[in-house]
Design a protein around this motif. Structure first.
Motif, PDB file in Angstrom:
ATOM      1  N   GLU A 199      36.317  40.579  49.226  1.00 37.82           N
ATOM      2  CA  GLU A 199      36.294  41.520  48.113  1.00 37.82           C
ATOM      3  C   GLU A 199      37.721  41.948  47.787  1.00 37.82           C
ATOM      4  OE1 GLU A 199      34.666  45.997  47.385  1.00 37.82           O
ATOM      5  OE2 GLU A 199      33.370  44.604  48.502  1.00 37.82           O
ATOM      6  N   LYS A 200      38.049  41.951  46.500  1.00 30.86           N
ATOM      7  CA  LYS A 200      39.401  42.342  46.097  1.00 30.86           C
ATOM      8  C   LYS A 200      39.552  43.853  46.200  1.00 30.86           C
ATOM      9  CE  LYS A 200      40.389  38.413  43.268  1.00 30.86           C
ATOM     10  NZ  LYS A 200      41.249  37.924  42.242  1.00 30.86           N
ATOM     11  N   LYS A 201      40.746  44.260  46.573  1.00 30.46           N
ATOM     12  CA  LYS A 201      41.007  45.681  46.776  1.00 30.46           C
ATOM     13  C   LYS A 201      41.287  46.409  45.469  1.00 30.46           C
ATOM     14  CE  LYS A 201      42.839  44.966  51.386  1.00 30.46           C
ATOM     15  NZ  LYS A 201      43.993  45.110  52.260  1.00 30.46           N
ATOM     16  N   GLY A 202      41.719  45.679  44.452  1.00 32.27           N
ATOM     17  CA  GLY A 202      41.995  46.316  43.167  1.00 32.27           C
ATOM     18  C   GLY A 202      43.271  47.146  43.169  1.00 32.27           C
ATOM     19  N   VAL A 203      44.218  46.772  43.976  1.00 34.16           N
ATOM     20  CA  VAL A 203      45.480  47.502  44.050  1.00 34.16           C
ATOM     21  C   VAL A 203      46.423  46.968  42.984  1.00 34.16           C
ATOM     22  CG1 VAL A 203      47.463  48.038  45.512  1.00 34.16           C
ATOM     23  CG2 VAL A 203      45.190  47.884  46.513  1.00 34.16           C
ATOM     24  N   THR A 204      47.011  47.878  42.218  1.00 40.18           N
ATOM     25  CA  THR A 204      47.993  47.483  41.208  1.00 40.18           C
ATOM     26  C   THR A 204      49.359  48.028  41.612  1.00 40.18           C
ATOM     27  OG1 THR A 204      47.500  49.456  39.898  1.00 40.18           O
ATOM     28  CG2 THR A 204      46.292  47.447  39.352  1.00 40.18           C
ATOM     29  N   SER A 257      52.367  51.479  44.565  1.00 41.21           N
ATOM     30  CA  SER A 257      51.057  50.858  44.506  1.00 41.21           C
ATOM     31  C   SER A 257      50.009  51.905  44.172  1.00 41.21           C
ATOM     32  CB  SER A 257      50.702  50.210  45.844  1.00 41.21           C
ATOM     33  OG  SER A 257      51.652  49.241  46.175  1.00 41.21           O
ATOM     34  N   SER A 258      48.873  51.438  43.645  1.00 36.30           N
ATOM     35  CA  SER A 258      47.813  52.371  43.283  1.00 36.30           C
ATOM     36  C   SER A 258      47.174  53.005  44.516  1.00 36.30           C
ATOM     37  CB  SER A 258      46.750  51.666  42.446  1.00 36.30           C
ATOM     38  OG  SER A 258      46.165  50.605  43.188  1.00 36.30           O
ATOM     39  N   ASP A 259      47.394  52.443  45.702  1.00 38.42           N
ATOM     40  CA  ASP A 259      46.854  53.049  46.918  1.00 38.42           C
ATOM     41  C   ASP A 259      47.812  54.076  47.519  1.00 38.42           C
ATOM     42  OD1 ASP A 259      48.773  51.323  47.862  1.00 38.42           O
ATOM     43  OD2 ASP A 259      47.517  50.394  49.385  1.00 38.42           O
TER      44      ASP A 259
END
Length: 88
Positions: A31-36, A47-49
């Motif tokens: 599953e992709k983490k979706g971090v930009t 990073s978005s995290d």
């Protein structure tokens, strides 16, 4: 080898892994983490995290040569200043 692995244990580990792959050879995508990532000022990556990283920006050949020339000039000036202090 770390973790008390010898040749036989290593062979068993790989044999078990291959058996599991043969049982279910279908690859499941993670599953992709979706971090930009966004680049900020002075090469700062955010990073978005919430993590931040410093990244160096590439410089051109001319800029690298100018940087080296400036370092050489600074070193020569420092040596000249040290020589003048010794003479006085």
């Amino acid at each position: 080898i770390a973790g008390d692995l010898d040749g036989e244990k290593l062979e068993e580990m790989y044999s078990e892994a291959h058996e599991k792959i043969r049982e279910d050879p279908e690859h499941e995508l993670a599953e992709k983490k979706g971090v930009t990532h966004t680049r900020g000022e002075a090469g700062q990556m955010t990073s978005s995290d919430g993590t931040e990283h410093a990244r160096s920006k590439k410089i051109t050949l001319e800029q690298r040569r100018a940087k080296v020339t400036a370092k050489i000039a600074a070193a020569q000036a420092k040596l000249l200043a040290a020589d003048e202090d010794e003479e006085e």
